[in-house]
Each structure stands twice: as structure tokens, then as C-alpha cells.
Write a protein that holds these residues in place. Structure first.
Motif, PDB file in Angstrom:
ATOM      1  N   PRO A   1      -6.178  -4.938  16.096  1.00 30.51           N
ATOM      2  CA  PRO A   1      -6.934  -3.756  15.670  1.00 30.51           C
ATOM      3  C   PRO A   1      -6.309  -3.099  14.448  1.00 30.51           C
ATOM      4  O   PRO A   1      -5.078  -3.006  14.347  1.00 30.51           O
ATOM      5  CB  PRO A   1      -6.843  -2.829  16.891  1.00 30.51           C
ATOM      6  CG  PRO A   1      -5.635  -3.248  17.619  1.00 30.51           C
ATOM      7  CD  PRO A   1      -5.485  -4.722  17.379  1.00 30.51           C
TER       8      PRO A   1
ATOM      9  N   ARG B   1      -3.985   0.111  23.155  1.00 33.68           N
ATOM     10  CA  ARG B   1      -5.028   0.450  22.194  1.00 33.68           C
ATOM     11  C   ARG B   1      -4.401   1.028  20.925  1.00 33.68           C
ATOM     12  O   ARG B   1      -3.263   1.525  20.958  1.00 33.68           O
ATOM     13  CB  ARG B   1      -5.990   1.489  22.787  1.00 33.68           C
ATOM     14  CG  ARG B   1      -6.666   1.054  24.080  1.00 33.68           C
ATOM     15  CD  ARG B   1      -7.560  -0.131  23.824  1.00 33.68           C
ATOM     16  NE  ARG B   1      -8.355  -0.459  24.977  1.00 33.68           N
ATOM     17  CZ  ARG B   1      -8.156  -1.535  25.742  1.00 33.68           C
ATOM     18  NH1 ARG B   1      -7.183  -2.383  25.471  1.00 33.68           N
ATOM     19  NH2 ARG B   1      -8.946  -1.784  26.751  1.00 33.68           N
TER      20      ARG B   1
ATOM     21  N   ILE C   1      -6.946   0.057  11.281  1.00 33.04           N
ATOM     22  CA  ILE C   1      -7.680   1.127  10.599  1.00 33.04           C
ATOM     23  C   ILE C   1      -7.074   1.204   9.205  1.00 33.04           C
ATOM     24  O   ILE C   1      -5.850   1.257   9.063  1.00 33.04           O
ATOM     25  CB  ILE C   1      -7.472   2.489  11.311  1.00 33.04           C
ATOM     26  CG1 ILE C   1      -7.989   2.443  12.751  1.00 33.04           C
ATOM     27  CG2 ILE C   1      -8.130   3.613  10.531  1.00 33.04           C
ATOM     28  CD1 ILE C   1      -7.578   3.652  13.592  1.00 33.04           C
TER      29      ILE C   1
ATOM     30  N   THR D   1     -15.609   7.259  10.611  1.00 33.81           N
ATOM     31  CA  THR D   1     -16.652   7.082  11.632  1.00 33.81           C
ATOM     32  C   THR D   1     -18.057   7.118  11.036  1.00 33.81           C
ATOM     33  O   THR D   1     -19.033   7.155  11.777  1.00 33.81           O
ATOM     34  CB  THR D   1     -16.536   8.182  12.709  1.00 33.81           C
ATOM     35  OG1 THR D   1     -16.409   9.440  12.047  1.00 33.81           O
ATOM     36  CG2 THR D   1     -15.366   7.973  13.610  1.00 33.81           C
TER      37      THR D   1
ATOM     38  N   CYS E   1     -14.842   0.615  18.424  1.00 38.25           N
ATOM     39  CA  CYS E   1     -14.164   1.880  18.138  1.00 38.25           C
ATOM     40  C   CYS E   1     -14.851   3.036  18.873  1.00 38.25           C
ATOM     41  O   CYS E   1     -16.063   3.199  18.794  1.00 38.25           O
ATOM     42  CB  CYS E   1     -14.233   2.083  16.622  1.00 38.25           C
ATOM     43  SG  CYS E   1     -13.535   3.596  16.049  1.00 38.25           S
TER      44      CYS E   1
ATOM     45  N   ILE F   1     -12.471  -0.588   9.335  1.00 32.25           N
ATOM     46  CA  ILE F   1     -12.064  -0.692  10.738  1.00 32.25           C
ATOM     47  C   ILE F   1     -12.070  -2.178  11.058  1.00 32.25           C
ATOM     48  O   ILE F   1     -13.095  -2.843  10.885  1.00 32.25           O
ATOM     49  CB  ILE F   1     -13.049   0.051  11.681  1.00 32.25           C
ATOM     50  CG1 ILE F   1     -13.221   1.511  11.274  1.00 32.25           C
ATOM     51  CG2 ILE F   1     -12.639  -0.108  13.142  1.00 32.25           C
ATOM     52  CD1 ILE F   1     -12.243   2.500  11.836  1.00 32.25           C
ATOM     53  N   ASN F   2     -10.963  -2.672  11.493  1.00 36.16           N
ATOM     54  CA  ASN F   2     -10.808  -4.123  11.729  1.00 36.16           C
ATOM     55  C   ASN F   2     -11.250  -4.934  10.513  1.00 36.16           C
ATOM     56  O   ASN F   2     -11.871  -6.000  10.641  1.00 36.16           O
ATOM     57  CB  ASN F   2     -11.616  -4.563  12.955  1.00 36.16           C
ATOM     58  CG  ASN F   2     -10.985  -4.068  14.237  1.00 36.16           C
ATOM     59  OD1 ASN F   2      -9.774  -3.854  14.296  1.00 36.16           O
ATOM     60  ND2 ASN F   2     -11.786  -3.883  15.266  1.00 36.16           N
TER      61      ASN F   2
ATOM     62  N   LEU G   1     -17.823  -0.129  13.754  1.00 38.99           N
ATOM     63  CA  LEU G   1     -17.554   0.766  14.886  1.00 38.99           C
ATOM     64  C   LEU G   1     -17.789   0.107  16.243  1.00 38.99           C
ATOM     65  O   LEU G   1     -17.729   0.768  17.278  1.00 38.99           O
ATOM     66  CB  LEU G   1     -18.402   2.035  14.774  1.00 38.99           C
ATOM     67  CG  LEU G   1     -18.165   2.920  13.542  1.00 38.99           C
ATOM     68  CD1 LEU G   1     -19.021   4.171  13.607  1.00 38.99           C
ATOM     69  CD2 LEU G   1     -16.702   3.309  13.408  1.00 38.99           C
TER      70      LEU G   1
ATOM     71  N   ILE H   1     -10.043   0.636  19.647  1.00 40.84           N
ATOM     72  CA  ILE H   1      -9.570   1.650  18.690  1.00 40.84           C
ATOM     73  C   ILE H   1     -10.172   2.997  19.081  1.00 40.84           C
ATOM     74  O   ILE H   1     -11.358   3.080  19.408  1.00 40.84           O
ATOM     75  CB  ILE H   1     -10.000   1.289  17.248  1.00 40.84           C
ATOM     76  CG1 ILE H   1      -9.307  -0.005  16.800  1.00 40.84           C
ATOM     77  CG2 ILE H   1      -9.707   2.418  16.272  1.00 40.84           C
ATOM     78  CD1 ILE H   1      -9.817  -0.558  15.494  1.00 40.84           C
TER      79      ILE H   1
END
Lengths: 280, 315
Positions: free
Chosen positions: B4, B187, B6, B52, B80, B64-65, B77, B157
Motif C-alpha cells: 500500500p 494497514r 500514498i 480522496t 482506501c 493511491i497505490n 480509492l 489504506i
């Protein structure tokens, strides 16, 4: 470090997510006070019409089945459609910003266009429930006076009404995506549909002597016109002394095209605006 | 399963001439809890909102990833969970319905959906209010439901923006326990907070932001030691009984100990030098004294000092 104990999970397709959002949004609508208020308004209008026609038996209503549907339907249906659009679409998107409900939904793996479409579908179904109530009362009264001999023109008018509802919701959602305040978007759409558009149409056709082909309310006139036999001429000129008055009646195809265009353009713009707007 | 991650790459968000976030570059990878600190208006929420998909960056990328949130939010997401600010929930939906909606959107299979919702509700201790309409919940209760919504699909995440905001002390403690539980499940958690004690207790690393700029990002230990005077570090020890003056003398004489501050009869703050080795030695010594040692942890005041120094220097 690699994470091994996370369940592999495929995110549903957008169509499935749309259905989910519409389902829960509809539940939210059907339990809301505004739904019951609108239903009450519709029932009051239906009850008044039922009572007035039964008591006074006006000849315009009771001369023929087509005359009945034309008078009854033409009197109230557009207002019910407009009120539905305002009640369910007015703050549908702006409320996501103002009430912060968007923070609950948008942070999930779902496209904003899916949220927009899901909310639109819920508003459409909720509006259909109200519109359906008015339709049932209309047909029940028609059946009482004329039996089940429903003229085919009423079926067409019903279909055009649904198209008008679709386009109204397209417009209200568009305005709702522009404003961050729910009350402002409701006010703007109410003023627009109840005053600004009818007034503009009247000014354009009567004073400027121009066909108001660009106005949704002009296109929506096919809802009432289709119940007239014969269908009114496209351009009607009346000479009163030296003054010539021209009135325009949208042909059916033009009316359909105008309403469809309003929906398509407003839905596309509304989705783009919602997609690009910041939750700040 | 992917590692994972960010990542913020030159992330900038400007509103006309004011920049809430300036060229933030930060990469978090692997299972850990990273605290996101900064004064009000520092840009923490802005960064989390960009991550987000709630707002768009003026410049830069949020990944993200490895997936760009702006380009493919749905995929980015998908693993996430997020809680940003205090969201409102559709008022006419019950707690259960609201969470079922999130579970369906996130693709929890229908057979497992009810269990997933019940598990999330139980984690935030909302079983009693499961059928209550969300519009009737207090702010604190709503925040618990929001946290449950973030937890619902067991995401790898978690992005949390002041998750204990609006909660009472018991609720805050419960949130800390939930985050600790997530840590145990390996996580990656990125959490903004104003509560330095909370960050000290649960975070492994800290990123400090001010005026939209990243001031520091490192492990808690390295950050506090690097910025403390002469490499000194502070730890807090708690005891089950009052400390005697002999015990204090004994602890003070341990190699590396620079000073002692008895803040309460059963709570001692030690400053020392010598890094982890010294910390290990001091802990062993105190434990060996048999004086009722029940806790030994990095002092939140060390982080506070570091934080204040960094923020002051950036002004």
C-alpha cells in the motif's frame, strides 16, 4: 512490507453503483417530509378538481372524453411536474455541498457522474410516484364520466409529460450543481419555471413576434396541444384592426426535440460541473 | 497483493492568490500509521481532500497505490477508506441502511454484507442505535457511523482527518483503539490530528505541515531526537506506587540520563541521550529496580517541543 490479509474485492460497475445510490436516495426521498407535502398538494389539487367537476359539471369537461382529459390534464399537470422537479431536484446536488452529505459518498470508489445519475434517477422515480397519483385520479374521474374509453391522445400526452419531467429534472439538477446553497438553487428553479420562462415566452411570441423555439415551456405545450382536436396550427395569425397578433404552437416533433435537447445539454453540463467542483 | 502506498507529488492547491498547499511531496509506503500534524490552516485537510478526490489540485498528483486519484478515482480509492471532516449522512436512512449503501458501493458481496455492516457497527460501538435514523444522531454518534463507513470494506489504506473530532473522551479513546487495531492488521493509516498525545501513542511516523509546506517527515523517534538539544530524548515512565527518593537517585545515576522531572508522585519524565541503546538500558534498569514500573513511552512533550520548534521556525 506487503499486506496479505486484505480481502480481494472488485468494485461494482458504475451501473450497479448507480442502482445502489438511486435505491437509497429514493428511500431517503420517500421518507422525507417534502415527499408527503408534494403528495398532499397533488391530492388537494386532484380533490378540488374532482369536487368542482362533480358539483358544477362544466360543459368543457364533460362534453367529450378528449375535452375532459384536455381540460383536466391541461389545467394542472405542468404545475405538478414543475413542483416535482423543484422539490426533488432543486437541492439534490447543492445539498451535497451545503449539508456535507457529499463527504460521506464522494470519498468512496465511485465516480461523481454515477452519484449524479443515481440521484437523478431517484428524483425521477419519486416524481413519478407523485405524477402517477395525479394520473390515477385523472383516469379514475375520466372512467367515472366516460367509462374506460380513454382517447389515444391522452396516452401521447402522458408520454410527453414524462419527457417534460425528465427535462425539468435535467434543468433543476443543472442549477443545483451550480449553486452551493440548496435554498438558492430551489428559488432560482422555481422562479425560472413558474415566472421567468412563461413570461419570456409571452414576450418573445407576442411582442417580438418570434417563435420561442429555444424555451422549454414552449416545447412542453405539446402536452396540452395533443389533447386538442385538431392539433393547433404551427403559426396562428389574428388580425385585430391594424394590429396583427401571431401565436406559435410547437409541432409535436419540435416539442419533443426541445425537451430532449434541454435534458441532454443540462445533464451533460450539470455532470461536468459536479465532477469538477471542489468540496471546500 | 500490492504494497500500500500514498504519494503526493508536488501537490499544490491555490485559491486565487492564496495557496493552501504548496508543492507537497510525500511518499508513504507499507503498513504503518503516519500522523499528519500542523496548525489550523496548515493544509492538512486540503491534502487529504485531494487524496480522496474531494477537491482537485491546482498542480501535482495524488496517487493511491500508484493510481492517480484525478485520473481514475474509482480504482485509486478501491482499497482506501476515508473519513474527512464530519460528514452528514442522509437523514432519513437508518444507521444500518447508510452502512449497507456504502458496503454495496464498495463491492462487499451480498452474502457478506450484513456481517460486514454489523462488524463495523460493533467496532464503533453503535449496536444500540443501528435502527435509528441518521438525522436523529448526535454529532459524536454520526462521527462513529462515519468511521464505521470508512472501515466497512476492511480497506488496506485509511485516510483519517481528525477522526476523534466531536467525540467525547470515551469516544476518543475508542477511536485510538480502532486505529491501533488497524495497525495490528498491517494497514497503512494516514491520520491528521491536533492531539499530540494521540499521535505519540499510536503513530510510527509523523509528517508536519505549515503554511501548506512540508516541514518534516520521519519516524517519531528520529524527529524528536534530531530536533532536541544535544540529541536528548524524553520518555515518560508511570509507576504503580509512589517513587522513593532512593529510587529517583538510582534512576538518575543511570548512564545517559540527563535529568529527571517527577511530574506526579507516580509519573516521571526522563531526558537522556544515547538513542535507542540508552533507552533500552534505562528501561531495563528501572524495571530491575522493582519500583512498580507499569509504562514507559516516548513523552508527548518531546513531540510537542519538536512540533512547536518546527512550526515557529517556519513562520
Amino acid at each position: 512490507m506487503r499486506i496479505e490479509n486484505v480481502p480481494e474485492r472488485a468494485i461494482p460497475r458504475s451501473a450497479s453503483q448507480l442502482k445502489t445510490i438511486a435505491k437509497y436516495e429514493l428511500t431517503n426521498y420517500l421518507r422525507s417530509r417534502r415527499f408527503y407535502v408534494l403528495l398532499a398538494i397533488t391530492l388537494i389539487i386532484s380533490g378540488l378538481l374532482t369536487a368542482v367537476v362533480a358539483y358544477y359539471r362544466p360543459s368543457g369537461f364533460l362534453s367529450s372524453p378528449l375535452g375532459f382529459y384536455s381540460s383536466w390534464w391541461g389545467l394542472a399537470v405542468t404545475y405538478i411536474l414543475i413542483l416535482s422537479g423543484i422539490f426533488f431536484g432543486g437541492d439534490a446536488i447543492s445539498g451535497e455541498f451545503q449539508n456535507k452529505t457529499g463527504y460521506f459518498l464522494v470519498v468512496n470508489p465511485v465516480k461523481r457522474s454515477t452519484i449524479y445519475a443515481g440521484k437523478w434517477a431517484a428524483a425521477f422515480i419519486a416524481s413519478l410516484a407523485v405524477f402517477g397519483t395525479f394520473t390515477v385520479v385523472t383516469v379514475a374521474n375520466g372512467a367515472y364520466y366516460f367509462g374506460l374509453d380513454v382517447p389515444y391522445q391522452f396516452g401521447l400526452s402522458l408520454a410527453f409529460s414524462v419527457l417534460y419531467l425528465i427535462s425539468i429534472l435535467g434543468v433543476t439538477f443543472f442549477f443545483s450543481s451550480i449553486f452551493k446553497s440548496g435554498s438558492i438553487s430551489i428559488l432560482v428553479t422555481a422562479i425560472l419555471f413558474l415566472f421567468a420562462l412563461p413570461l419570456t415566452q409571452s414576450l418573445v411570441s407576442n411582442l417580438a413576434q418570434m417563435e420561442p423555439w429555444f424555451l422549454i415551456t414552449y416545447g412542453a405545450e405539446i402536452i396540452g396541444n395533443v389533447l386538442k382536436d385538431p392539433y393547433p396550427a404551427h403559426i396562428v395569425t389574428v388580425q385585430l384592426g391594424r394590429v396583427t397578433f401571431t401565436t406559435y404552437n410547437a409541432p409535436i416533433l419540435n416539442g419533443i426535440a426541445i425537451m430532449a435537447a434541454y435534458f441532454l445539454v443540462c445533464a451533460a453540463l450539470g455532470m461536468i460541473i459536479f465532477d469538477r467542483r471542489d468540496f471546500s | 497483493m500490492v504494497n500500500p502506498s500514498i504519494e503526493a507529488v508536488d501537490l499544490t492547491k491555490c485559491y486565487n492568490s492564496f495557496c493552501a498547499l504548496s508543492d507537497l511531496s510525500l511518499r508513504l509506503e507499507g503498513a504503518k500509521c503516519v500522523g499528519f500534524l500542523g496548525p489550523n490552516g496548515a493544509g492538512k485537510t486540503t491534502a487529504l481532500k485531494i487524496l480522496t478526490g474531494l477537491i482537485r489540485p491546482t498542480k501535482g498528483k495524488a496517487l493511491i497505490n500508484g493510481i492517480d486519484v484525478q485520473e481514475d478515482k474509482k480504482a485509486a480509492l478501491s482499497t482506501c477508506g476515508a473519513l474527512i471532516e464530519t460528514p452528514e449522512i442522509y437523514p432519513a436512512l437508518s444507521v444500518k441502511e447508510a452502512l449497507m449503501m456504502v458496503a454495496e458501493i464498495r463491492g462487499v458481496p451480498s452474502a457478506a454484507r450484513k456481517d460486514a455492516v454489523m462488524k463495523a457497527i460493533s467496532e464503533v460501538k453503535m449496536e444500540e442505535w443501528i435502527d435509528m435514523k441518521c438525522g436523529k444522531l448526535s454529532k459524536g454518534m454520526r462521527q462513529r457511523v462515519n468511521l464505521a463507513a470508512a472501515l466497512i470494506s476492511d480497506p488496506m489504506i485509511m485516510l483519517l482527518d481528525e477522526p476523534s473530532s466531536g467525540l467525547d473522551p470515551r469516544g476518543m479513546a475508542e477511536v485510538r483503539e480502532i486505529v491501533k487495531g488497524l495497525k495490528k492488521k498491517d494497514r497503512l493509516i494516514f491520520m491528521s490530528s491536533h492531539l499530540l498525545s494521540e499521535v505519540t501513542e499510536i503513530c510510527d511516523e509523523v509528517a508536519i505541515l505549515d503554511h501548506g509546506r512540508l516541514l518534516a517527515y520521519d519516524t517519531l523517534e528520529r524527529l524528536t531526537s534530531a530536533l532536541s538539544v544535544g540529541n536528548a530524548r524524553e520518555c515518560e515512565a508511570s509507576f504503580s506506587r509512589d517513587l522513593s527518593s532512593d529510587a529517583l537517585k538510582e534512576i538518575g545515576s543511570t548512564e545517559g540520563v540527563l535529568g529527571l522531572k517527577l511530574v506526579e508522585p507516580r509519573r516521571l519524565i526522563l531526558s537522556f541521550e544515547g538513542g535507542n541503546e540508552a533507552q533500552e538500558r534505562i528501561l531495563a534498569k528501572i524495571a530491575g529496580l522493582g519500583v512498580g514500573l507499569i509504562a514507559f513511552k516516548s513523552s508527548s512533550s518531546a513531540l510537542e517541543e519538536t512540533y512547536l520548534r518546527l512550526v515557529k521556525d517556519s513562520r
